[in-house]
Design an enzyme around this catalytic site. Structure first.
Site, mmCIF file in Angstrom:
data_model
loop_
_atom_site.group_PDB
_atom_site.id
_atom_site.type_symbol
_atom_site.label_atom_id
_atom_site.label_comp_id
_atom_site.label_asym_id
_atom_site.label_seq_id
_atom_site.Cartn_x
_atom_site.Cartn_y
_atom_site.Cartn_z
ATOM 1 N N LYS A 88 5.929 -3.223 -7.013
ATOM 2 C CA LYS A 88 7.030 -2.934 -7.951
ATOM 3 C C LYS A 88 7.597 -4.241 -8.537
ATOM 4 C CE LYS A 88 9.465 -0.949 -4.693
ATOM 5 N NZ LYS A 88 8.567 -1.146 -3.532
ATOM 6 N N ARG A 93 17.100 4.567 -3.567
ATOM 7 C CA ARG A 93 16.222 4.706 -2.407
ATOM 8 C C ARG A 93 16.633 5.869 -1.516
ATOM 9 N NH1 ARG A 93 14.260 -1.073 -1.967
ATOM 10 N NH2 ARG A 93 13.018 -1.144 -0.091
ATOM 11 N N ARG A 134 1.954 -11.834 1.848
ATOM 12 C CA ARG A 134 2.852 -12.315 0.773
ATOM 13 C C ARG A 134 3.493 -13.652 1.154
ATOM 14 N NH1 ARG A 134 7.377 -8.439 -1.624
ATOM 15 N NH2 ARG A 134 7.927 -8.196 0.575
ATOM 16 N N ARG A 140 8.627 -13.983 4.025
ATOM 17 C CA ARG A 140 9.904 -13.275 4.136
ATOM 18 C C ARG A 140 10.118 -12.788 5.566
ATOM 19 N NH1 ARG A 140 10.794 -8.859 -0.619
ATOM 20 N NH2 ARG A 140 11.217 -7.486 1.135
ATOM 21 N N ARG A 159 9.477 -0.322 7.810
ATOM 22 C CA ARG A 159 9.893 -0.104 6.415
ATOM 23 C C ARG A 159 9.127 1.069 5.799
ATOM 24 N NH1 ARG A 159 8.712 -5.986 4.502
ATOM 25 N NH2 ARG A 159 9.056 -5.241 2.389
HETATM 26 P P1 AP5 Z 1 5.536 -6.936 -4.530
HETATM 27 O O1 AP5 Z 1 5.379 -6.805 -6.014
HETATM 28 O O2 AP5 Z 1 6.529 -7.926 -4.036
HETATM 29 O O3 AP5 Z 1 5.764 -5.489 -3.889
HETATM 30 P P2 AP5 Z 1 7.034 -4.571 -3.895
HETATM 31 O O4 AP5 Z 1 6.606 -3.180 -4.177
HETATM 32 O O5 AP5 Z 1 8.103 -5.137 -4.797
HETATM 33 O O6 AP5 Z 1 7.415 -4.675 -2.356
HETATM 34 P P3 AP5 Z 1 8.706 -5.216 -1.618
HETATM 35 O O7 AP5 Z 1 8.317 -5.531 -0.214
HETATM 36 O O8 AP5 Z 1 9.369 -6.339 -2.364
HETATM 37 O O9 AP5 Z 1 9.551 -3.957 -1.655
HETATM 38 P P4 AP5 Z 1 10.525 -3.442 -0.624
HETATM 39 O O10 AP5 Z 1 10.888 -2.207 -1.276
HETATM 40 O O11 AP5 Z 1 10.137 -3.331 0.779
HETATM 41 O O12 AP5 Z 1 11.550 -4.669 -0.526
HETATM 42 P P5 AP5 Z 1 12.922 -4.930 -1.261
HETATM 43 O O13 AP5 Z 1 12.967 -6.366 -1.532
HETATM 44 O O14 AP5 Z 1 13.172 -3.960 -2.350
HETATM 45 O O15 AP5 Z 1 4.086 -7.291 -3.948
HETATM 46 C C1 AP5 Z 1 3.856 -7.473 -2.578
HETATM 47 C C2 AP5 Z 1 2.697 -8.471 -2.362
HETATM 48 O O16 AP5 Z 1 1.483 -7.935 -2.871
HETATM 49 C C3 AP5 Z 1 2.869 -9.815 -3.079
HETATM 50 O O17 AP5 Z 1 2.328 -10.811 -2.260
HETATM 51 C C4 AP5 Z 1 2.065 -9.687 -4.359
HETATM 52 O O18 AP5 Z 1 1.560 -10.928 -4.729
HETATM 53 C C5 AP5 Z 1 0.957 -8.729 -3.943
HETATM 54 N N1 AP5 Z 1 0.616 -7.759 -4.989
HETATM 55 C C6 AP5 Z 1 1.505 -7.118 -5.805
HETATM 56 N N2 AP5 Z 1 0.866 -6.239 -6.595
HETATM 57 C C7 AP5 Z 1 -0.447 -6.317 -6.241
HETATM 58 C C8 AP5 Z 1 -1.602 -5.621 -6.698
HETATM 59 N N3 AP5 Z 1 -1.519 -4.669 -7.656
HETATM 60 N N4 AP5 Z 1 -2.785 -5.939 -6.136
HETATM 61 C C9 AP5 Z 1 -2.873 -6.883 -5.149
HETATM 62 N N5 AP5 Z 1 -1.815 -7.571 -4.684
HETATM 63 C C10 AP5 Z 1 -0.612 -7.287 -5.212
HETATM 64 O O19 AP5 Z 1 13.946 -4.546 -0.073
HETATM 65 C C11 AP5 Z 1 14.048 -5.325 1.091
HETATM 66 C C12 AP5 Z 1 15.108 -4.724 2.007
HETATM 67 O O20 AP5 Z 1 16.389 -4.732 1.344
HETATM 68 C C13 AP5 Z 1 14.878 -3.249 2.393
HETATM 69 O O21 AP5 Z 1 14.038 -3.116 3.520
HETATM 70 C C14 AP5 Z 1 16.321 -2.802 2.692
HETATM 71 O O22 AP5 Z 1 16.749 -3.261 3.949
HETATM 72 C C15 AP5 Z 1 17.129 -3.544 1.631
HETATM 73 N N6 AP5 Z 1 17.296 -2.765 0.392
HETATM 74 C C16 AP5 Z 1 16.790 -3.061 -0.843
HETATM 75 N N7 AP5 Z 1 17.154 -2.128 -1.721
HETATM 76 C C17 AP5 Z 1 17.891 -1.211 -1.053
HETATM 77 C C18 AP5 Z 1 18.519 0.001 -1.419
HETATM 78 N N8 AP5 Z 1 18.461 0.476 -2.670
HETATM 79 N N9 AP5 Z 1 19.174 0.693 -0.455
HETATM 80 C C19 AP5 Z 1 19.253 0.238 0.808
HETATM 81 N N10 AP5 Z 1 18.674 -0.900 1.231
HETATM 82 C C20 AP5 Z 1 17.990 -1.625 0.297
#
Ligand code: AP5
Length: 218
Positions: A13, A88, A127, A160, A171
């Protein structure tokens, strides 16, 4: 246009949001980034959020909604934006709808990146993130030119805190339990489009770019 990127951790995403905002001029609002900034700033909200994030749990709705609402108001005032990692939960989705309704707006499109758990684990455990500018890399899929060094700003690359296999698995469980129901929520609003998050970065972008047109800011 107001777009929600929905999908499990590691679906790509954040990666697609950055490309979409560069190519089409959309503002990118990531709750993960906003929360990590609060943690870095050492604010009381950040300290509280960290206790949940470290365990792979969701930060409570009231905290996240309060934190993100200003960004949403600014986002819809300035036009087109992408929400990455929000909503979420059902409550967050309903709050978003009611906030947008006040401005006679609504979520126009939800891109659901359907992704297998194995892919999520492989991507997140590989990552690496720049400690200075936040740029994302992957040790195999998107390696930096120089190992451990950011291509963009030469900052050092780190893993991270929540990208260890145990927390990633937690997660994924939390995603299924708390966020999975949003697929039906947005299906019933006729705004959901499913794409395969298992595709590589370029292939996935080719699948989703047809939904976007350039904004005035692009
Ligand atoms: P990346 O693009 O970073 O993936 P992503 O879907 O954004 O995954 P995240 O881990 O960032 O999402 P998340 O939802 O767990 O974390 P968030 O920061 O929102 O890609 C991942 C890796 O793959 C990278 O290395 C990239 O290079 C590689 N890659 C990407 N696309 C690729 C492809 N197509 N092919 C191959 N490789 C690829 O949340 C973190 C924490 O914050 C949560 O656990 C929670 O505690 C809190 N939080 C955040 N938002 C909320 C909310 N709304 N409510 C409550 N808690 C929240």
């Amino acid at each position: 246009m107001i777009v929600v990127l929905l999908g499990p951790p590691g679906a790509g995403k954040g990666t697609q949001a950055k490309v979409l905002s560069q190519k089409f001029g959309y503002a990118h609002i990531s709750t993960g980034d906003i929360l990590r900034k609060s943690v870095k700033d050492g604010s009381s909200v950040g300290k509280l959020a960290k206790t949940y994030m470290d365990k792979g749990e969701l930060v409570p709705d009231n905290v996240v909604i309060k934190l993100v609402s200003d960004y949403i108001v600014k986002g819809h005032e300035s036009g087109d934006f992408l929400l990455d990692g929000f909503p979420r939960t059902d409550q967050q989705a309903r709050e978003l709808d009611s906030e947008l309704k006040k401005a006679q707006k609504k979520v126009d499109l939800v891109l659901y990146f359907k992704t297998s758990p194995e892919i999520s684990i492989e991507r997140l455990s590989g990552r690496r993130v720049c400690s200075k500018c936040g740029q994302n890399f992957h040790i195999k899929n998107m390696p930096s030119k120089e190992e451990g060094v950011c291509d963009a700003c030469k900052g050092s690359l780190i893993t991270r805190g929540d990208d260890n296999v145990e927390t990633i698995k937690r997660r994924l469980v939390v995603y299924e339990k708390e966020t999975g129901s949003l697929i039906n929520y947005y299906k019933s609003q006729n705004v959901l489009e499913e794409v395969s998050g298992n595709l590589d970065v370029e292939e996935l972008f080719m699948q989703i770019k047809r939904f976007f047109t350039k904004t005035k800011k692009a």
